[in-house]
Design an enzyme around this catalytic site. Structure first.
Site, PDB file in Angstrom:
ATOM      1  N   GLY A   1       0.681  -1.299   0.345  1.00 40.62           N
ATOM      2  CA  GLY A   1       0.351   0.322  -0.105  1.00 40.62           C
ATOM      3  C   GLY A   1       0.901   0.898   0.188  1.00 40.62           C
TER       4      GLY A   1
ATOM      5  N   ASN B   1       1.381  -2.246   5.642  1.00 45.61           N
ATOM      6  CA  ASN B   1       1.754  -1.358   5.563  1.00 45.61           C
ATOM      7  C   ASN B   1      -0.344  -1.386   5.300  1.00 45.61           C
ATOM      8  OD1 ASN B   1       1.097   2.563   5.889  1.00 45.61           O
ATOM      9  ND2 ASN B   1       1.080   1.791   3.795  1.00 45.61           N
TER      10      ASN B   1
ATOM     11  N   TYR C   1     -12.005  -1.955  12.061  1.00 45.51           N
ATOM     12  CA  TYR C   1     -10.699  -1.221  12.415  1.00 45.51           C
ATOM     13  C   TYR C   1     -10.478  -1.338  13.644  1.00 45.51           C
ATOM     14  CZ  TYR C   1      -7.496   2.457  11.353  1.00 45.51           C
ATOM     15  OH  TYR C   1      -6.030   2.474  10.634  1.00 45.51           O
TER      16      TYR C   1
ATOM     17  N   LYS D   1      -6.619  -4.129  14.529  1.00 47.96           N
ATOM     18  CA  LYS D   1      -5.283  -3.536  14.534  1.00 47.96           C
ATOM     19  C   LYS D   1      -5.102  -3.571  15.603  1.00 47.96           C
ATOM     20  CE  LYS D   1      -4.723  -1.045  10.669  1.00 47.96           C
ATOM     21  NZ  LYS D   1      -3.892  -0.482   9.811  1.00 47.96           N
TER      22      LYS D   1
HETATM   23  P1  NAP Z   1      -4.119   5.607   2.714  1.00 47.09           P
HETATM   24  O1  NAP Z   1      -3.862   7.209   2.060  1.00 47.09           O
HETATM   25  O2  NAP Z   1      -5.685   4.900   1.925  1.00 47.09           O
HETATM   26  O3  NAP Z   1      -3.595   4.089   1.431  1.00 47.09           O
HETATM   27  C1  NAP Z   1      -4.032   3.278   2.037  1.00 47.09           C
HETATM   28  C2  NAP Z   1      -2.780   2.156   0.910  1.00 47.09           C
HETATM   29  O4  NAP Z   1      -3.220   0.866   0.874  1.00 47.09           O
HETATM   30  C3  NAP Z   1      -3.406   3.038  -0.736  1.00 47.09           C
HETATM   31  O5  NAP Z   1      -1.291   2.808  -1.395  1.00 47.09           O
HETATM   32  C4  NAP Z   1      -3.861   1.718  -1.625  1.00 47.09           C
HETATM   33  O6  NAP Z   1      -3.809   1.399  -2.622  1.00 47.09           O
HETATM   34  C5  NAP Z   1      -3.810   0.720  -0.518  1.00 47.09           C
HETATM   35  N1  NAP Z   1      -4.305  -0.601  -0.507  1.00 47.09           N
HETATM   36  C6  NAP Z   1      -5.813  -0.476   0.270  1.00 47.09           C
HETATM   37  N2  NAP Z   1      -6.003  -1.856  -0.118  1.00 47.09           N
HETATM   38  C7  NAP Z   1      -4.868  -3.064  -0.226  1.00 47.09           C
HETATM   39  C8  NAP Z   1      -5.429  -3.952  -0.827  1.00 47.09           C
HETATM   40  N3  NAP Z   1      -6.670  -4.750  -1.276  1.00 47.09           N
HETATM   41  N4  NAP Z   1      -4.135  -4.721  -1.209  1.00 47.09           N
HETATM   42  C9  NAP Z   1      -3.225  -3.864  -1.718  1.00 47.09           C
HETATM   43  N5  NAP Z   1      -2.782  -2.521  -0.767  1.00 47.09           N
HETATM   44  C10 NAP Z   1      -3.733  -2.331  -0.784  1.00 47.09           C
HETATM   45  O7  NAP Z   1      -4.006   5.158   4.551  1.00 47.09           O
HETATM   46  P2  NAP Z   1      -2.990   6.002   5.590  1.00 47.09           P
HETATM   47  O8  NAP Z   1      -3.733   6.797   5.973  1.00 47.09           O
HETATM   48  O9  NAP Z   1      -1.255   6.510   4.244  1.00 47.09           O
HETATM   49  O10 NAP Z   1      -2.561   4.319   6.311  1.00 47.09           O
HETATM   50  C11 NAP Z   1      -1.558   3.367   5.635  1.00 47.09           C
HETATM   51  C12 NAP Z   1      -1.822   2.664   7.243  1.00 47.09           C
HETATM   52  O11 NAP Z   1      -1.439   3.608   8.253  1.00 47.09           O
HETATM   53  C13 NAP Z   1      -3.509   2.101   7.511  1.00 47.09           C
HETATM   54  O12 NAP Z   1      -3.040   0.429   7.675  1.00 47.09           O
HETATM   55  C14 NAP Z   1      -3.878   2.778   8.386  1.00 47.09           C
HETATM   56  O13 NAP Z   1      -5.284   1.445   8.904  1.00 47.09           O
HETATM   57  C15 NAP Z   1      -2.407   2.916   8.942  1.00 47.09           C
HETATM   58  N6  NAP Z   1      -3.174   3.912   9.752  1.00 47.09           N
HETATM   59  C16 NAP Z   1      -3.038   5.609   9.222  1.00 47.09           C
HETATM   60  C17 NAP Z   1      -4.000   6.933  10.148  1.00 47.09           C
HETATM   61  C18 NAP Z   1      -3.784   7.998   9.319  1.00 47.09           C
HETATM   62  O14 NAP Z   1      -4.794   8.499  10.425  1.00 47.09           O
HETATM   63  N7  NAP Z   1      -3.895   8.039   8.591  1.00 47.09           N
HETATM   64  C19 NAP Z   1      -3.249   5.958  11.624  1.00 47.09           C
HETATM   65  C20 NAP Z   1      -2.992   5.474  12.575  1.00 47.09           C
HETATM   66  C21 NAP Z   1      -2.749   4.134  11.222  1.00 47.09           C
HETATM   67  P3  NAP Z   1      -4.577   1.681  -3.399  1.00 47.09           P
HETATM   68  O15 NAP Z   1      -6.070   2.073  -3.354  1.00 47.09           O
HETATM   69  O16 NAP Z   1      -3.619   2.717  -4.874  1.00 47.09           O
HETATM   70  O17 NAP Z   1      -4.943   0.317  -4.035  1.00 47.09           O
END
Ligand code: NAP
Length: 248
Positions: free
Chosen positions: A12, A90, A155, A159
């Protein structure tokens, strides 16, 4: 350079946190295999951005919640890059609803993409890392997995599950010098959090002692610590990366 000529798989990484991790690792000389669900404009841009930093980089189409797709992603990476040192799990999604309204499909989808994917990818890389007797796996959880959150039972469970899986893997893999650690970010500004109402963002920020949301680069630096020799004596850890939020 902390990761010179290492090879990392980052799931991701077409945007957000994964993209920042890929860029930070590339700045340290690491070659990057990353994935998203489609070969879109973002994937091509990330490939170019990383290659411009002087490393080998390739985007793969993979659904990491699917066992066979995860196996194929790792097999193709090994064919293209020759070896593997680091896995960053990720990829993740949200699909929020109050428990009384949450459907089975919402539950299954989030558990599969966020938690089953970590199982699938860990299974895919384990034989390679085991044979070479080294490796570092970093799994991205969330403070929501530690503290729970309204409308995020799926979620939060996914997690929290990542933490249990990682601690078990750390115990099983430690004797082969394979480290498994967790980074649990708080509120990080990405597309995932982009549509949160301003009012809620303000509320969250008043609960953060450092008085700012985190950045994808903050998360990338934490991953760099665990992935590199800086974290050579850390395994089974959970790093709270949340600016000191009280209930995390
Ligand atoms: P994001 O901007 O929505 O990006 C998610 C990424 O995951 C994208 O590159 C998407 O790629 C990919 N993805 C989704 N489903 C997939 C699948 N089935 N197979 C392969 N790739 C997949 O999310 P983010 O905010 O960067 O979050 C990244 C991680 O950090 C996540 O695990 C999230 O739960 C965690 N996190 C985020 C936050 C926050 O505040 N943002 C806080 C705590 C934890 P495509 O759409 O191109 O397929």
């Amino acid at each position: 350079m902390l990761l010179k000529d290492k090879v990392a798989i980052i799931t991701g990484a077409t945007r957000g946190i994964g993209r920042a991790i890929a860029k930070r690792f590339a700045q340290e000389g690491c070659h990057i295999a990353f994935c998203g669900r489609t070969r879109n404009e973002n994937m091509i841009q990330v490939e170019e951005e990383l290659q411009n930093l002087g490393v080998k980089a390739k985007g793969y189409v993979a659904d990491v919640s699917n066992y066979d797709s995860a196996q194929a992603f790792v097999a193709e990476t090994l064919k293209d890059f020759g070896h593997l040192d680091i896995l960053i799990n990720n990829a993740g999604i949200t699909d929020d609803a109050a428990l009384k309204r949450m459907t089975e499909a919402q539950w299954d989808n989030v558990i599969n993409v966020n938690l089953k994917s970590v199982f699938c990818m860990t299974k895919a890389v384990q034989p390679v890392l085991w044979k070479q007797g080294s490796g570092s796996i970093v799994n991205i959880s969330s403070v929501v997995g530690l503290a729970g959150n309204y409308n995020q039972a799926n979620y939060a469970a996914s997690k929290a599950g990542i933490i249990g899986l990682s601690k078990a893997a750390a115990k099983e893999f430690g004797a082969r010098n394979i480290r498994v650690n967790v980074v649990a970010p708080g509120f990080i500004v990405t597309e995932m959090t982009g549509d949160i109402p301003e009012q809620l963002k303000t509320y969250w920020q008043t609960r953060i002692p450092l008085r700012r949301p985190g950045t994808p680069e903050d998360v990338a630096n934490a991953c760099l610590y665990y992935a590199s020799e800086l974290g050579s004596y850390n395994t089974g850890d959970v790093m709270h990366l949340c600016g000191g939020m009280e209930d995390a």
